[in-house]
Design an enzyme around this catalytic site. Structure first.
Site, short mmCIF file in Angstrom:
data_model
loop_
_atom_site.label_atom_id
_atom_site.label_comp_id
_atom_site.label_asym_id
_atom_site.label_seq_id
_atom_site.Cartn_x
_atom_site.Cartn_y
_atom_site.Cartn_z
N LYS A 101 4.30 1.40 -6.34
CA LYS A 101 5.22 0.40 -6.88
C LYS A 101 4.46 -0.80 -7.44
O LYS A 101 4.87 -1.39 -8.45
CB LYS A 101 6.21 -0.03 -5.80
CG LYS A 101 7.11 1.10 -5.29
CD LYS A 101 8.05 0.61 -4.22
CE LYS A 101 8.85 1.76 -3.62
NZ LYS A 101 8.00 2.70 -2.86
N ASP B 179 9.22 -3.24 0.25
CA ASP B 179 9.28 -1.81 0.53
C ASP B 179 8.93 -1.67 2.01
O ASP B 179 7.78 -1.44 2.38
CB ASP B 179 8.32 -1.04 -0.36
CG ASP B 179 8.50 0.46 -0.23
OD1 ASP B 179 9.65 0.92 -0.14
OD2 ASP B 179 7.48 1.19 -0.19
N GLU C 17 -0.88 -6.21 1.78
CA GLU C 17 -0.89 -5.17 2.81
C GLU C 17 -1.56 -5.74 4.05
O GLU C 17 -2.68 -6.26 3.97
CB GLU C 17 -1.64 -3.93 2.31
CG GLU C 17 -1.86 -2.87 3.36
CD GLU C 17 -0.57 -2.40 4.03
OE1 GLU C 17 -0.55 -2.33 5.28
OE2 GLU C 17 0.41 -2.11 3.30
N ALA D 53 0.84 -1.21 0.00
CA ALA D 53 0.00 0.00 0.00
C ALA D 53 0.88 1.26 0.00
O ALA D 53 1.97 1.25 0.58
CB ALA D 53 -0.92 -0.02 1.21
N GLY E 114 0.19 1.58 -3.39
CA GLY E 114 0.11 0.94 -4.69
C GLY E 114 0.96 1.53 -5.79
O GLY E 114 0.90 1.07 -6.93
N CYS F 258 12.16 4.33 2.68
CA CYS F 258 12.19 5.77 2.43
C CYS F 258 12.80 6.46 3.64
O CYS F 258 12.26 7.44 4.16
CB CYS F 258 10.80 6.31 2.11
SG CYS F 258 9.56 6.02 3.39
#
Length: 494
Positions: A152, A214, A170, A148, A150, A267
């Protein structure tokens, strides 16, 4: 809100005073806005003019995106296209479909956004597609483990193509619902959205060609984009995120085939969640981790490349690269790893067969029905690409799958009432029903679920489009129009 004091102290210590201050200053500046175009709804590749400039030629097989001339790989050049709301600036250099914008428009009031013509995706995160190019086998199964909202996932869906399958997971139900909505709007029909923990997917042992993690992180790379990330940051949360990432990586590795690719990203800037996570993984995975294929990176992009053992790493700092803070690493699972493909035992039967009469009705709604397999889940009929239909069935029998393939709709007296998702699918056969093209203002009325004029619609069911792109369906009954746009998706903002 100012940057967290302990965060700044760590940056100055780890990067040095000059680099650390440059990064802190960059985090106080406005973040760039970027989008990624849908290759079958708007095109991606430039065909004329310098990079970042508008093209001028108009050969066959091209479409106009904003003011830039781009290739049309899906052959949609016959449609009325363009994204006039987007102030295109220049290309994202590592993503063929990515563009920076001169300023951030109000996406809420852009019908092309609601049609899935593009996805608003931060430029640095678009780099994952560049990393995976050339590493995907035909018919690849790719697991996006923490998917989530979405961005990527939709990029991977375009990357693996019709023969491939993306399993987008997710764990949070609310966020999974947002993910499913974005996947439906992207409309590629090659994604299954699941809502479970990483361990549940780890039970699909050695099943995936690519696993992308991620990872949930402390979000330091989002400090200039999301003020809440600054407020929520703490050293304790960094440690908590690092521990969670370790658990997720163990399950990701279990799900990955020997010879497959692991793509890890965050990130955030700190070493504990980036290089540290890789080092801790190497401590238990050992020689099972091998180098992935080398990826050429242009020095002008400003990406800091490195290595952690066999992992190749790529770090985006906002004062060096045009994007938000981002870290990515890629490696392969050794082909010599002793891992046998296993799947969990089926817990229930979810997908039911469809009889020939129903198949005939469903087939007329698709441009290439021979490439699809049909089934019914509950009272809704679905289509899946033939090469991955069995894989989706296996997933559905063992995991909570909240959406997959293309939802076609329900049959009433042998006639399909189309599901809203079908309007977004580029493989929809537009000869199956009348098409009503709306102007900008009428399209916004439709997206608000307000009444729209009957004059543009034929009697009965209609596909509603704007600039040739599907938005949904509406049914005209005499002088009245039944707006079938989903209530949950309607524009509320005035």
């Amino acid at each position: 809100m100012s940057l967290p004091e302990r965060f700044v102290e760590r940056l100055l210590r780890d990067l040095g005073p000059e680099e650390g201050r440059a990064l802190c200053e960059a985090l106080e500046r406005e973040a760039p806005t970027s989008v990624r175009f849908h290759p079958a709804k708007g095109g991606a590749e430039p065909i004329s003019g310098p990079q970042g400039a508008a093209g001028t030629a108009d050969p066959a097989g091209t479409v106009v995106v904003g003011t830039a001339e781009v290739a049309d790989p899906a052959g949609t050049a016959g449609l009325s296209v363009g994204c006039p709301h987007l102030p295109l600036s220049e290309r994202v250099p590592w993503c063929d479909a990515g563009w920076y914008l001169r300023e951030r428009p109000s996406f809420t009031f852009d019908p092309d956004f609601h049609a899935g013509a593009y996805y608003v995706q931060e430029a640095s995160s678009q780099f994952v597609g560049y990393l995976l190019r050339g590493m995907l086998p035909a018919g690849a199964r790719l697991l996006d483990l923490c998917a989530a909202p979405g961005g990527k996932t939709t990029l991977y869906a375009s990357l693996v193509g019709c023969d491939g399958l993306v399993v987008a997971n997710e764990i949070d139900r609310r966020r999974a619902s947002v993910l499913a909505d974005n996947v439906r709007k992207w409309g590629t029909g090659n994604v299954a959205v699941t809502c479970c923990d990483a361990a549940s997917l780890g039970r699909f042992e050695a099943w995936f060609d690519v696993v992308a993690v991620d990872a949930p992180c402390s979000g330091e790379g989002m400090f200039r984009k999301d003020p809440a990330a600054r407020q929520e940051w703490s050293e304790a949360n960094v440690r908590l995120c690092a521990a969670r990432q370790d658990e997720i990586l163990r399950e990701a590795w279990r799900a990955l085939k020997p010879g497959g690719v692991l793509l890890y990203s965050t990130c955030t800037f700190n070493r504990d969640e980036d290089e540290g996570s890789l080092e801790r993984m190497l401590a238990w995975a050992g020689d099972e981790v091998t180098e992935a294929d080398p990826v050429a990176v242009d020095r002008s992009w400003g990406i800091c490349c490195g290595e952690v053992g066999p992992f190749r790493t790529y770090r985006f700092y906002p004062h060096r690269a045009c994007g938000e803070g981002f870290f990515a690493a890629v490696a392969r699972k050794s082909a010599e790893t002793d891992a046998r493909m296993r799947t969990p035992r089926a817990r229930r039967s979810v997908v039911s067969a469809v009889d020939r009469k129903c198949v005939a009705e469903l087939s007329r709604w698709l441009r290439e029905p021979g490439e699809m397999r049909f089934g019914i889940v509950g009272d809704t009929y679905y289509a899946w690409y033939a090469g991955q239909a069995e894989a989706v069935r296996m997933l559905s029998e063992a995991l909570p799958v909240i959406g997959s393939g293309v939802a076609l709709g329900q049959l009433f007296k042998g006639v399909l009432k189309p599901d809203p998702a079908l309007a977004f699918f580029p493989g929809l056969n537009r000869e199956a029903l009348p098409v009503a093209e709306l102007d900008e203002q009428e399209a916004l009325r439709y997206l608000r679920r307000q009444e729209i004029a009957a004059g543009a619609l034929a009697e009965g069911m209609n596909l509603i489009t704007v600039r040739g792109r599907g938005l949904g369906f509406a049914k005209r009954i005499g002088g009245r129009v039944n707006n079938l746009y989903p209530n949950s998706l309607r524009i509320m903002k005035q």
